[in-house]
Enzyme design. Structure first.
Site, short mmCIF file in Angstrom:
data_model
loop_
_atom_site.label_atom_id
_atom_site.label_comp_id
_atom_site.label_asym_id
_atom_site.label_seq_id
_atom_site.Cartn_x
_atom_site.Cartn_y
_atom_site.Cartn_z
N ASN A 70 0.79 -1.24 0.00
CA ASN A 70 0.00 0.00 0.00
C ASN A 70 0.83 1.29 0.00
OD1 ASN A 70 0.58 -0.96 2.55
ND2 ASN A 70 -1.26 -0.15 3.50
N LYS A 108 12.10 -7.44 2.54
CA LYS A 108 11.37 -8.17 1.48
C LYS A 108 10.07 -7.41 1.24
CE LYS A 108 8.55 -10.73 0.34
NZ LYS A 108 7.47 -10.30 -0.58
N PRO A 109 10.07 -6.51 0.25
CA PRO A 109 8.84 -5.75 -0.01
C PRO A 109 7.84 -6.61 -0.75
CG PRO A 109 10.57 -5.10 -1.55
CD PRO A 109 11.17 -6.16 -0.66
N GLU A 168 2.08 -6.22 12.30
CA GLU A 168 0.96 -5.28 12.13
C GLU A 168 0.08 -5.83 11.04
OE1 GLU A 168 1.23 -0.90 11.13
OE2 GLU A 168 -0.55 -1.69 10.15
N CYS A 198 -3.63 1.12 6.66
CA CYS A 198 -3.93 0.27 7.81
C CYS A 198 -4.88 0.97 8.78
CB CYS A 198 -2.64 -0.15 8.51
SG CYS A 198 -1.56 1.19 8.95
N GLU A 205 -11.86 -6.66 7.07
CA GLU A 205 -11.11 -5.51 6.55
C GLU A 205 -11.40 -5.38 5.06
OE1 GLU A 205 -6.79 -3.62 7.15
OE2 GLU A 205 -6.74 -5.62 6.31
P1 NAD Z 1 0.07 -10.67 2.44
O1 NAD Z 1 0.02 -10.90 3.89
O2 NAD Z 1 -0.24 -11.79 1.53
O3 NAD Z 1 1.52 -10.16 2.02
C1 NAD Z 1 2.29 -9.25 2.80
C2 NAD Z 1 3.77 -9.58 2.63
O4 NAD Z 1 4.04 -10.87 3.16
C3 NAD Z 1 4.23 -9.60 1.18
O5 NAD Z 1 5.52 -9.03 1.11
C4 NAD Z 1 4.27 -11.09 0.87
O6 NAD Z 1 5.15 -11.45 -0.18
C5 NAD Z 1 4.77 -11.64 2.19
N1 NAD Z 1 4.48 -13.06 2.41
C6 NAD Z 1 3.46 -13.81 1.91
N2 NAD Z 1 3.55 -15.07 2.37
C7 NAD Z 1 4.62 -15.12 3.20
C8 NAD Z 1 5.21 -16.15 4.00
N3 NAD Z 1 4.70 -17.39 4.05
N4 NAD Z 1 6.30 -15.84 4.74
C9 NAD Z 1 6.81 -14.59 4.71
N5 NAD Z 1 6.32 -13.60 3.97
C10 NAD Z 1 5.22 -13.85 3.22
O7 NAD Z 1 -0.84 -9.46 2.17
P2 NAD Z 1 -1.26 -8.80 0.78
O8 NAD Z 1 -1.61 -9.81 -0.27
O9 NAD Z 1 -0.19 -7.83 0.44
O10 NAD Z 1 -2.60 -8.09 1.23
C11 NAD Z 1 -3.70 -8.90 1.62
C12 NAD Z 1 -4.54 -8.21 2.64
O11 NAD Z 1 -3.74 -7.75 3.74
C13 NAD Z 1 -5.22 -6.96 2.16
O12 NAD Z 1 -6.42 -7.27 1.52
C14 NAD Z 1 -5.43 -6.18 3.42
O13 NAD Z 1 -6.62 -6.61 4.04
C15 NAD Z 1 -4.26 -6.57 4.28
N6 NAD Z 1 -3.21 -5.54 4.27
C16 NAD Z 1 -2.98 -4.87 5.41
C17 NAD Z 1 -2.02 -3.86 5.45
C18 NAD Z 1 -1.74 -3.06 6.67
O14 NAD Z 1 -1.09 -2.03 6.58
N7 NAD Z 1 -2.18 -3.48 7.84
C19 NAD Z 1 -1.33 -3.54 4.28
C20 NAD Z 1 -1.59 -4.26 3.11
C21 NAD Z 1 -2.51 -5.28 3.13
#
Ligand code: NAD
Length: 508
Positions: A147, A170-171, A241, A275, A372
């Site tokens: 985001n 790791k972005p 978070e 968030c 969410e």
């Molecule tokens: P996600 O949790 O899938 O990914 C977040 C990060 O984690 C990414 O960098 C991803 O590559 C990494 N990741 C995925 N699997 C992993 C694993 N097994 N081990 C370590 N790292 C791993 O989230 P997303 O797809 O980016 O977003 C999905 C939902 O998360 C959104 O719909 C939203 O509800 C929520 N979100 C919350 C915030 C916040 O600021 N709180 C920000 C973005 C998304």
């Protein structure tokens, strides 16, 4: 990073697309788990020198990075816009946030990391000088979502570096380009090699968790739980978070114009992908109609579209198709169950744009209120009074932040104490995020640990070391050392009783 175009994508590459147009904007090589291992090994070596620079030496490098960010602000904003298509002002805010964070942690880390001295708990221990020292974790792994391509990584990277740790970042695989620009900046200023970016999805993230000494994660609850389990297996600490479903409470004594403008901003900035976004609104019945009228009129004025450098749009697209599907599902389910969209209610234009949407007739059985959404929606519920507003606001698995809109700040302060949320803004929204001296963390399913804020924001990346030293000249032997002697112990016990027990027990 390489330029992409029409070439066939190698499975070992991520293709990055602009969500407004779908056009490819770059490709990035995926970092394999073995490469993550090698990266962390070299960070571990470089960290020792970084730690030995101390806060003053590290401050110089962080302020040089701040100069670099300011000098490359246009390039960074272009990169943010290319991979997120967010409005220019929102891209610029990420840069301002990063610059501000760099200044704050660079200038304050010395104070935050200085040894602290405490008084012994008992007069018997006055013979000791007590110190708490802060020693950084060698390698901190930071995993971020999409985001804020720059702001999310910066929020964790900067305090971790200031603490003296090395960082492997790791972005998100959705927005991997801008973090690489920042990493290039770190190299160009000639800073020690203690900051590396690894690119890829879950496998690369899992490798970061497997190699680092501390994990800071932001993203979904599902991934957060997996990371917590993996960290527990390795016995390493972590801070998570995760999502939020932040309530706003509008009371009858509020300035309704400010509440409508502020809630629209809090719910819709970054297209609601924040968030601490306002995700549901409870309005006292006496002002419900007037508030809604103002809110809907303002939301209708907002300009949805693909921005350029001129900053002519307010609402950008959602980050990807998956996010668009979540937002559409929440709204469609609500409408099917009898809710009404007073404005918006559907995708618009090309790409992943969604109309800013005000929903009424919603309740706590609907996904738009319980899950969410992370999109440009504002579900509004009428409540009879403050107590009902508090009860409904607390009826959530999440607890990241909340806001209270009232004509009385003391009333807002009182209500804040009844809300189950890690932060409460009175007559404002999202502003806690920009007050770095405060803790930032979620309660309940919104996370565990605190992400940044004040001294704890840097100390969290350190192990605490308790040091005792003699405060007086020492004897050859302490009274309780071998050989045991009941008489000497009796004297000690008597002294302890006299100093800490109550009433006549002090003298038995
Ligand atoms: P996600 O949790 O899938 O990914 C977040 C990060 O984690 C990414 O960098 C991803 O590559 C990494 N990741 C995925 N699997 C992993 C694993 N097994 N081990 C370590 N790292 C791993 O989230 P997303 O797809 O980016 O977003 C999905 C939902 O998360 C959104 O719909 C939203 O509800 C929520 N979100 C919350 C915030 C916040 O600021 N709180 C920000 C973005 C998304």
């Amino acid at each position: 990073m390489t330029d992409s175009a029409n070439t066939t994508l190698d499975p070992a590459e991520l293709e990055v697309r602009n969500p407004a147009t779908g056009e490819p904007v770059g490709t990035v090589a995926v970092t394999t788990p073995d490469e993550v291992t090698a990266t962390v090994r070299s960070l571990r070596t470089a960290q020792k020198r970084w730690e030995s620079l101390g806060p003053a030496g590290r401050k110089d490098w962080l302020l040089k990075l701040q100069d670099w960010v300011l000098d490359h602000a246009d390039e960074l904003a272009d990169s943010i816009q290319a991979e997120s298509a967010k409005p220019r002002v929102e891209a610029e805010v990420e840069i301002a946030f990063t610059v501000d964070l760099l200044g704050y942690f660079a200038r304050n880390a010395g104070k935050f990391l200085a040894d602290t001295h405490v008084s012994p708990h008992s007069p018997l221990m006055r013979v000791k000088k007590l110190t708490t020292a802060y020693k950084p974790f060698p390698v901190v792994g930071i995993i971020t979502p999409w985001n804020f391509p720059l702001g999310m990584p910066a929020a964790d990277l900067i305090p971790a570096l200031a603490a003296g740790a090395a960082v492997v970042l790791k972005p998100s695989e959705v927005t991997p380009l801008t973090p690489l620009v920042l990493a290039r900046g770190w190299q160009e200023i000639g800073a020690p090699a203690v900051f590396a970016v690894v690119s890829g999805g879950g496998d690369t993230g899992a490798a970061v968790v497997a190699e680092s000494d501390y994990i800071q994660f932001t993203g979904s609850g599902r991934t957060g739980r997996r990371i917590a389990v993996a960290c527990a297996e390795r016995m390493i600490p972590y801070s998570l978070e995760m999502g939020g479903k932040d309530p706003a409470i509008v009371l009858a004594d509020a300035d309704l114009d400010r509440a409508a403008y502020g809630i629209a901003f809090g719910a819709l900035c970054n297209a609601g992908q924040l968030c601490v976004s306002v995700e549901r609104v409870y309005v006292e019945a006496a002002v419900y109609d007037r508030f809604l009228e103002k809110l809907v009129a303002h939301v209708r004025e907002l300009r949805v579209g693909r921005d350029d450098r001129t900053g002519s749009f307010d609402i950008g697209p959602l980050a990807n198709e998956a996010q668009l599907a979540i937002v559409s599902r929440h709204v469609d389910e609500a409408l099917a169950a009898g809710a009404q969209a007073l404005t918006g209610g559907k995708p618009t234009g090309t790409g992943t744009f969604y109309e800013p949407t005000v929903l009424v007739g919603v309740d706590h059985t609907m996904s738009c209120i319980t899950e969410e959404t992370f999109g440009p929606t504002i579900p509004v519920i009428k409540v009879t009074d403050e107590n009902e507003a508090i009860k409904l606001a607390n009826d959530s698995i999440y607890g990241l932040s909340a806001s209270v809109w009232t004509g009385s700040v003391s009333r807002g302060q009182r209500i804040a104490r009844h809300l189950d949320a890690g932060a409460v803004n009175i007559n404002d929204a999202t502003i806690n995020l920009f007050n770095f001296a405060l803790p930032h963390g979620g309660w309940g399913q919104s996370g565990t640990g605190y992400r940044w804020g004040g001294a704890d924001g840097v100390r969290k990346y350190c192990r605490k070391q308790a040091i005792t030293a003699p405060a007086l000249p020492t004897q050859k032997k302490e009274m309780l050392w071998f050989p045991y002697d009941m008489k000497k112990f009796g004297f000690m016990r008597g002294a302890m009783r006299a100093m800490s027990a109550r009433g006549s027990r002090r003298f038995k």
